[in-house]
Write a protein that holds these residues in place. Structure first.
Motif, PDB file in Angstrom:
ATOM      1  N   VAL A  15      41.804  37.904  42.154  1.00 54.10           N
ATOM      2  CA  VAL A  15      43.212  37.781  41.809  1.00 54.10           C
ATOM      3  C   VAL A  15      43.290  37.243  40.385  1.00 54.10           C
ATOM      4  O   VAL A  15      42.870  36.109  40.136  1.00 54.10           O
ATOM      5  N   LYS A  79      43.226  31.631  47.583  1.00 54.31           N
ATOM      6  CA  LYS A  79      43.635  32.057  46.238  1.00 54.31           C
ATOM      7  C   LYS A  79      42.668  31.513  45.190  1.00 54.31           C
ATOM      8  O   LYS A  79      42.261  32.233  44.284  1.00 54.31           O
ATOM      9  N   ALA A  83      40.228  33.639  42.743  1.00 57.13           N
ATOM     10  CA  ALA A  83      40.840  33.630  41.415  1.00 57.13           C
ATOM     11  C   ALA A  83      39.878  34.115  40.344  1.00 57.13           C
ATOM     12  O   ALA A  83      38.708  33.746  40.315  1.00 57.13           O
ATOM     13  N   ASP A 121      50.811  36.507  41.676  1.00 54.87           N
ATOM     14  CA  ASP A 121      51.405  35.344  42.323  1.00 54.87           C
ATOM     15  C   ASP A 121      52.210  34.476  41.366  1.00 54.87           C
ATOM     16  O   ASP A 121      52.952  33.596  41.795  1.00 54.87           O
TER      17      ASP A 121
END
Length: 150
Positions: A15, A79, A83, A121
């Motif tokens: 992400v 997350k 990341a 996000d």
């Protein structure tokens, strides 16, 4: 077996995230673990002392809150684990990249807007940020000042 393989692949997707977002998520996890988790444990302990747990609304509310806190911690830790922190200050050149601030002008109305391209996000139009996966950001990536984009 195929379903497990698909789940494993999805779980490993990186992400993209700015350093600011990564720091904010890390702080939230610390707060949840160091402040909220102990606080809810105390609330559960106090509610237990009130007697019969089957009809104890305080106890059930505290347990629900504990479940929400634990779910939030798990979500945020996932997350962080996935990341890909991208520091736009290390980029050079004139092309639009992740983390860039862009000013756009509507060719017909002349209306001007300013956005920052961030991770999915972090995107929030009210704050002037758009997701790197959004159609507009995908159209802008790799372009330069003065380019026309549809």
């Amino acid at each position: 077996m195929d379903a497990k393989r698909a789940i494993d692949c999805t779980a490993m997707d990186k992400v993209p995230m700015t350093p600011e977002s990564h720091a904010a998520i890390t702080l939230e996890v610390q707060h949840l673990k160091q402040v909220e988790r102990p606080k809810i444990s105390k609330e559960i302990g106090v509610a237990r002392e009130h007697g019969d747990l089957r009809e104890n609304a305080e106890y059930h509310a505290a347990k629900d809150k504990q479940g929400h806190i634990e779910a939030r911690i798990a979500y945020l830790e996932d997350k962080i684990a996935r990341a890909e922190v991208i520091d736009p200050t290390t980029f050079s050149g004139t092309k639009i990249k992740f983390g860039a601030y862009v000013r756009l002008e509507d060719g017909e109305s002349g209306k001007k807007v300013r956005y920052r391209i961030v991770g999915p996000d972090e995107a929030d139009l009210k704050k002037g940020t758009i997701s790197v996966t959004s159609p507009i950001a995908r159209a802008l990536i790799g372009r330069g000042a003065g380019d026309e984009v549809t």
